[in-house]
Every structure is written in structure tokens, then in C-alpha cells.
Scaffold this active site. Sequence first.
Site, short mmCIF file in Angstrom:
data_model
loop_
_atom_site.label_atom_id
_atom_site.label_comp_id
_atom_site.label_asym_id
_atom_site.label_seq_id
_atom_site.Cartn_x
_atom_site.Cartn_y
_atom_site.Cartn_z
N ALA A 83 0.05 7.59 -0.39
CA ALA A 83 0.90 6.45 -0.15
C ALA A 83 2.29 6.95 0.07
CB ALA A 83 1.06 5.55 -1.36
N ASP A 266 6.19 15.39 0.54
CA ASP A 266 5.44 14.35 1.41
C ASP A 266 6.12 14.08 2.53
OD1 ASP A 266 3.57 14.31 -0.54
OD2 ASP A 266 4.53 12.91 -1.79
#
Length: 326
Positions: A83, A266
Site C-alpha cells: 500500500a 517504499d
Amino acid sequence: MLKGRTVFYPNYLTFVLTIKGGRFLTMSEAHINRAPEIPRKVQHLGVVGSCNIDLVVRCRDLPRPGETIIGEDLRRLPGGKGANQAVAASHLGADVSFVGCVGLDADGDWLIDCLRGHGVNHELMQRAHRSSGTAFIIVDDRGENEIVVAPGANEELNISDIDLLQFDVVLAQLEISGAIIEEAARRSNAFILNIAPASTVKQETLELCSVVIANELEVTSVDLNSLAHCVVTLGAKGAVHYRYGREVARAQAPIVDAVDTVGAGDVFCAAYAIEFARGSTPQDALEFSVTAGALATLANGAQGALPTELEVHQLLVDRRLNPRAN
């Protein structure tokens, strides 16, 4: 008048400008004194991975084994490496679809709402009769962290009915099962695997990857000489691109006052996947990605500081105009 020719690098497309005197300029060099330009084509990125609730506690120092310490107030944030990367890619200008699984609980509802709020397509999301994944995160005053993940519903993800060929690039991480990773690698146009958190991956799966992304710890679990393209992140020192064990590109990260490093990796992965899909050179892809990763450390939480494409390009131009500043 400038003349151009096209030079091919495996899996990349580089346009080189020839100027008088026979010297070649890369696109990044040619644009050094120009205002930031946003690439025109929007890439369609599929992110297959985890979606978690992050429970975060800040403290002065990380606890040693067996030590109990007092921290600040508990914070509840959206997270999960999958996510996080999907949200980061959306902020960086990609058309992003997230493929993941959350629980049939209030946490799952909230996580989907968070993805929607960041512009991520959530139509391929799945629900399961398990609790939504949860990560327990400790962050010290220097921005360093320790993380433990309870995967929960992430373990129920099934991609057998999902057409992965609709995406320019599929990006995945190791917070989901190895079987899902292998299946995604086999069924994608191009597959980028971030081998985090550190875990064993089959050699056959690694060889299916267009690019493997790892940090300095994670890369010790793979044979660099066997990988066509492996990008190793070095934290504040930047990143290196290897082709079958040989260094082909290196980029230094800009110096910033880091608040929280938990989401930097990320954001780097999201930025790199976008640049790869655009056909950027290894050098340009690294420079864009380390800059995005550095900007991601300027706020708390894995989805705290999410740089836009314009912000990344602006800092790149600033660094090229003022190289001594970094």
C-alpha cells in the site's frame, strides 16, 4: 543544430544528444539548466502486496533485547509495503491499481478509504475473514526504526483471476506469500521485486524479475552475479545499480534533515518502478528515486511525506545547479 541518435541499454531506452566537438550529453545533463519538466506519458502501474495498519511509537532510543522503555503516544497510520508503494506511486504521477487483501473489519474499511483518498484504484482489492494486517513500529529520535509485522488477511491474497498484463509494470514485495510472488513474476509484462522484508526467494523467481531492489542487508541473500538487474539502496548514501554483479550506475542521495526513515524505501521503489516503465537510463532512474526517497523522510509515518513528481524534479534541478550543497 542538435543531432540525436538512440542508444539501447537492456530494458531501457536512452536518447543521447550530440553537440559540436563530438561530446555526448545525456538528457539529464542537457536539462540541467532548465526548469523541471514532467514526463508526458502516465504509466499504468500494478502493485501487488500488503496493506496494514501501522501502530507507531516514538522513543528516544530503540530498545535493546530484553529492555523496556517508555515511548510517546501511540499513533495509528495506514501502511503495509504494498500500500505504501502504491500510494507513493500515485503521488508521483502514475496511474496505480493496488492488488491486496484486507480483513472484513473496520480496519479493512479504513485502509481501503485511505487508498481511495490517495488516488489509488482499489477495485482489485480483496476481503477475508481475518484481521487486517498490522505492523508494530518503533522509531527513535534519529529516525531509525524497528518493525514487526502480523500479516493477517494479507496471507489470503489470490491473484489467479487478475489480468496482470494490463499493467506496464507490476511491483511487489515480500510481505505476501512466495507463491503469489512467483505467479505475478510469470504473468507480468515486466516485474520488479523489492525483496523486503528480508526473506529467501527462489532463484527461479529472481531470474524472472526485470529488476530486483534490495537494501544492504537484503542483498546478502541473493547472488548479484546471477541477476540481470539489481538495485541496492544504501540509505543516506544513495543507491547502486548492478548488472550481473557489475556496477553500471550509482547515485548519491541529497542531504536532508530526516524526521522518519520508515517510508523512504517504499517511495524509492515506487519511483524506480515508474522510471523503469518510462524507459529511463539506470543513472537517471537512480537519481530520481534516491531524491524521492530522501524527500519521503521529511515527515512521520510510512505514508507521511509523499513527494510529488514536480517536487522531485525541482530538487534534482536544484542539486545540479548547486552541487556543493549536497
